[in-house]
Scaffold this motif. Structure first.
Motif, PDB file in Angstrom:
ATOM      1  N   GLN A 123       0.802  -1.571  -0.070  1.00  0.00           N
ATOM      2  CA  GLN A 123      -0.221  -0.319   0.145  1.00  0.00           C
ATOM      3  C   GLN A 123       0.568   1.259   0.537  1.00  0.00           C
ATOM      4  OE1 GLN A 123      -3.333   0.149   2.839  1.00  0.00           O
ATOM      5  NE2 GLN A 123      -3.821   2.407   2.550  1.00  0.00           N
ATOM      6  N   VAL A 124       0.299   2.406  -1.105  1.00  0.00           N
ATOM      7  CA  VAL A 124       0.924   3.518  -1.227  1.00  0.00           C
ATOM      8  C   VAL A 124       0.654   4.560  -0.248  1.00  0.00           C
ATOM      9  CG1 VAL A 124       2.477   5.702  -2.464  1.00  0.00           C
ATOM     10  CG2 VAL A 124       1.713   2.867  -3.077  1.00  0.00           C
ATOM     11  N   GLN A 125       1.216   4.763   0.886  1.00  0.00           N
ATOM     12  CA  GLN A 125       1.217   5.888   1.957  1.00  0.00           C
ATOM     13  C   GLN A 125       2.096   7.876   1.102  1.00  0.00           C
ATOM     14  OE1 GLN A 125       1.460   5.339   5.640  1.00  0.00           O
ATOM     15  NE2 GLN A 125      -0.333   6.554   6.230  1.00  0.00           N
ATOM     16  N   LEU A 126       1.482   8.707   1.173  1.00  0.00           N
ATOM     17  CA  LEU A 126       1.905  10.500   0.380  1.00  0.00           C
ATOM     18  C   LEU A 126       1.601  10.499   1.704  1.00  0.00           C
ATOM     19  CD1 LEU A 126       1.372  10.524  -3.258  1.00  0.00           C
ATOM     20  CD2 LEU A 126       3.274   9.810  -1.612  1.00  0.00           C
ATOM     21  N   VAL A 127       2.498  11.662   3.036  1.00  0.00           N
ATOM     22  CA  VAL A 127       2.321  11.830   4.377  1.00  0.00           C
ATOM     23  C   VAL A 127       2.974  12.877   3.936  1.00  0.00           C
ATOM     24  CG1 VAL A 127       2.426  12.441   6.484  1.00  0.00           C
ATOM     25  CG2 VAL A 127       1.707   9.924   5.529  1.00  0.00           C
ATOM     26  N   GLU A 128       1.699  14.169   3.710  1.00  0.00           N
ATOM     27  CA  GLU A 128       2.287  15.827   3.835  1.00  0.00           C
ATOM     28  C   GLU A 128       2.906  16.039   4.973  1.00  0.00           C
ATOM     29  OE1 GLU A 128      -0.786  15.431   0.392  1.00  0.00           O
ATOM     30  OE2 GLU A 128      -0.135  14.875   3.063  1.00  0.00           O
ATOM     31  N   SER A 129       3.618  17.361   4.959  1.00  0.00           N
ATOM     32  CA  SER A 129       3.822  17.897   7.094  1.00  0.00           C
ATOM     33  C   SER A 129       4.307  19.325   5.796  1.00  0.00           C
ATOM     34  CB  SER A 129       5.164  16.958   7.068  1.00  0.00           C
ATOM     35  OG  SER A 129       6.282  17.327   6.882  1.00  0.00           O
ATOM     36  N   GLY A 130       4.318  19.979   7.168  1.00  0.00           N
ATOM     37  CA  GLY A 130       5.514  21.133   7.220  1.00  0.00           C
ATOM     38  C   GLY A 130       4.705  22.792   6.989  1.00  0.00           C
ATOM     39  N   GLY A 131       2.854  22.424   6.979  1.00  0.00           N
ATOM     40  CA  GLY A 131       2.275  23.618   7.202  1.00  0.00           C
ATOM     41  C   GLY A 131       2.334  24.402   8.262  1.00  0.00           C
ATOM     42  N   GLY A 132       1.381  25.678   8.288  1.00  0.00           N
ATOM     43  CA  GLY A 132       1.113  26.114   9.227  1.00  0.00           C
ATOM     44  C   GLY A 132       0.792  27.609   9.124  1.00  0.00           C
ATOM     45  N   LEU A 133       0.913  27.909  10.008  1.00  0.00           N
ATOM     46  CA  LEU A 133      -0.043  30.188  10.012  1.00  0.00           C
ATOM     47  C   LEU A 133       1.860  30.805   9.840  1.00  0.00           C
ATOM     48  CD1 LEU A 133      -1.765  31.820  10.433  1.00  0.00           C
ATOM     49  CD2 LEU A 133      -1.998  31.683  12.677  1.00  0.00           C
ATOM     50  N   VAL A 134       1.210  31.821   8.494  1.00  0.00           N
ATOM     51  CA  VAL A 134       2.726  32.360   8.594  1.00  0.00           C
ATOM     52  C   VAL A 134       1.709  33.601   8.072  1.00  0.00           C
ATOM     53  CG1 VAL A 134       2.808  31.784   5.797  1.00  0.00           C
ATOM     54  CG2 VAL A 134       4.708  32.556   6.750  1.00  0.00           C
ATOM     55  N   GLN A 135       2.867  35.126   8.191  1.00  0.00           N
ATOM     56  CA  GLN A 135       2.137  35.916   7.638  1.00  0.00           C
ATOM     57  C   GLN A 135       2.579  36.042   6.244  1.00  0.00           C
ATOM     58  OE1 GLN A 135       4.171  38.970  10.430  1.00  0.00           O
ATOM     59  NE2 GLN A 135       2.462  39.266  11.826  1.00  0.00           N
ATOM     60  N   ALA A 136       1.333  36.711   6.112  1.00  0.00           N
ATOM     61  CA  ALA A 136       2.409  37.917   4.377  1.00  0.00           C
ATOM     62  C   ALA A 136       3.692  37.745   4.312  1.00  0.00           C
ATOM     63  CB  ALA A 136       1.065  38.458   4.049  1.00  0.00           C
ATOM     64  N   GLY A 137       3.795  37.178   2.994  1.00  0.00           N
ATOM     65  CA  GLY A 137       5.870  37.918   2.773  1.00  0.00           C
ATOM     66  C   GLY A 137       6.507  36.262   3.176  1.00  0.00           C
ATOM     67  N   GLY A 138       5.698  35.649   4.373  1.00  0.00           N
ATOM     68  CA  GLY A 138       7.427  34.585   4.724  1.00  0.00           C
ATOM     69  C   GLY A 138       7.131  33.347   4.288  1.00  0.00           C
ATOM     70  N   SER A 139       7.656  32.423   4.743  1.00  0.00           N
ATOM     71  CA  SER A 139       7.937  31.195   3.652  1.00  0.00           C
ATOM     72  C   SER A 139       7.477  29.934   4.658  1.00  0.00           C
ATOM     73  CB  SER A 139       9.903  31.304   3.636  1.00  0.00           C
ATOM     74  OG  SER A 139      10.326  32.535   2.648  1.00  0.00           O
ATOM     75  N   LEU A 140       6.989  28.870   4.317  1.00  0.00           N
ATOM     76  CA  LEU A 140       7.043  27.804   4.268  1.00  0.00           C
ATOM     77  C   LEU A 140       8.125  26.572   3.205  1.00  0.00           C
ATOM     78  CD1 LEU A 140       3.615  27.847   5.473  1.00  0.00           C
ATOM     79  CD2 LEU A 140       5.048  27.657   7.280  1.00  0.00           C
ATOM     80  N   ARG A 141       8.171  25.344   4.233  1.00  0.00           N
ATOM     81  CA  ARG A 141       8.274  24.771   3.430  1.00  0.00           C
ATOM     82  C   ARG A 141       7.718  23.377   3.138  1.00  0.00           C
ATOM     83  NH1 ARG A 141      12.969  23.395   0.751  1.00  0.00           N
ATOM     84  NH2 ARG A 141      13.937  21.456   0.538  1.00  0.00           N
ATOM     85  N   LEU A 142       6.957  22.830   2.530  1.00  0.00           N
ATOM     86  CA  LEU A 142       6.540  21.399   2.958  1.00  0.00           C
ATOM     87  C   LEU A 142       6.968  20.646   2.403  1.00  0.00           C
ATOM     88  CD1 LEU A 142       2.966  22.809   1.263  1.00  0.00           C
ATOM     89  CD2 LEU A 142       3.590  23.504   3.077  1.00  0.00           C
ATOM     90  N   SER A 143       6.563  19.401   2.571  1.00  0.00           N
ATOM     91  CA  SER A 143       7.605  18.402   2.358  1.00  0.00           C
ATOM     92  C   SER A 143       6.545  16.626   2.598  1.00  0.00           C
ATOM     93  CB  SER A 143       8.693  17.873   3.922  1.00  0.00           C
ATOM     94  OG  SER A 143       9.651  18.315   3.711  1.00  0.00           O
ATOM     95  N   CYS A 144       6.482  15.682   1.497  1.00  0.00           N
ATOM     96  CA  CYS A 144       5.774  15.059   1.124  1.00  0.00           C
ATOM     97  C   CYS A 144       7.066  13.978   1.243  1.00  0.00           C
ATOM     98  CB  CYS A 144       4.747  14.981  -0.939  1.00  0.00           C
ATOM     99  SG  CYS A 144       4.679  14.031  -0.796  1.00  0.00           S
ATOM    100  N   ALA A 145       6.665  12.977   2.080  1.00  0.00           N
ATOM    101  CA  ALA A 145       7.213  11.482   2.072  1.00  0.00           C
ATOM    102  C   ALA A 145       6.060  10.544   1.911  1.00  0.00           C
ATOM    103  CB  ALA A 145       7.375  11.398   3.942  1.00  0.00           C
TER     104      ALA A 145
END
Length: 125
Positions: free
Chosen positions: A1-23
């Motif tokens: 069975q294949v599983q994809l799991v996202e992480s790294g989301g959240g709350l950020v102010q405009a102009g900011g950065s986030l890094r999402l990951s998919c495992a």
């Protein structure tokens, strides 16, 4: 069975950065044989294409709305794909999903074989 799991989301102010990951995981899943895409869906909107990367990382594609701000990359040794999101805007607020496809389908969500459960990204103004 294949599983994809996202992480790294959240709350950020405009102009900011986030890094999402998919495992990715799966006993018979050969991650390096799959193209991976990121899609997003805001409340009341259809799921839309964000970015995609080919099986070996040699080709990438991005929606016009994120070009120059978002960068997709992958590490096949770790079975992961990342989405670096810079200069975030309130309109980037959505649930972000990663998906895997045996073919280089880029923007076509219906051609992806496996999907993760999503991670919420909220950009405040």
């Amino acid at each position: 069975q294949v599983q994809l799991v996202e992480s790294g989301g959240g709350l950020v102010q405009a102009g900011g950065s986030l890094r999402l990951s998919c495992a990715a995981s799966g006993r018979t899943f050969t991650f390096s044989s799959y193209a991976v895409g990121w899609f997003r869906q805001a409340p009341g909107n259809e799921r839309e294409f964000v970015a995609a990367i080919s099986w070996n990382g040699g080709s990438t594609s991005a929606a016009d709305s994120v070009k120059g701000r978002f960068t997709i990359s992958r590490d096949n040794a770790k079975n992961t794909v990342s989405l670096q999101m810079n200069t975030l805007k309130p309109e980037d607020t959505a649930v972000y999903y990663c998906a895997a496809s045996r073919s280089w389908t880029a923007v076509t969500a219906g051609r992806y074989d496996y999907w993760g459960q999503g991670t919420q990204v909220t950009v405040s103004s």
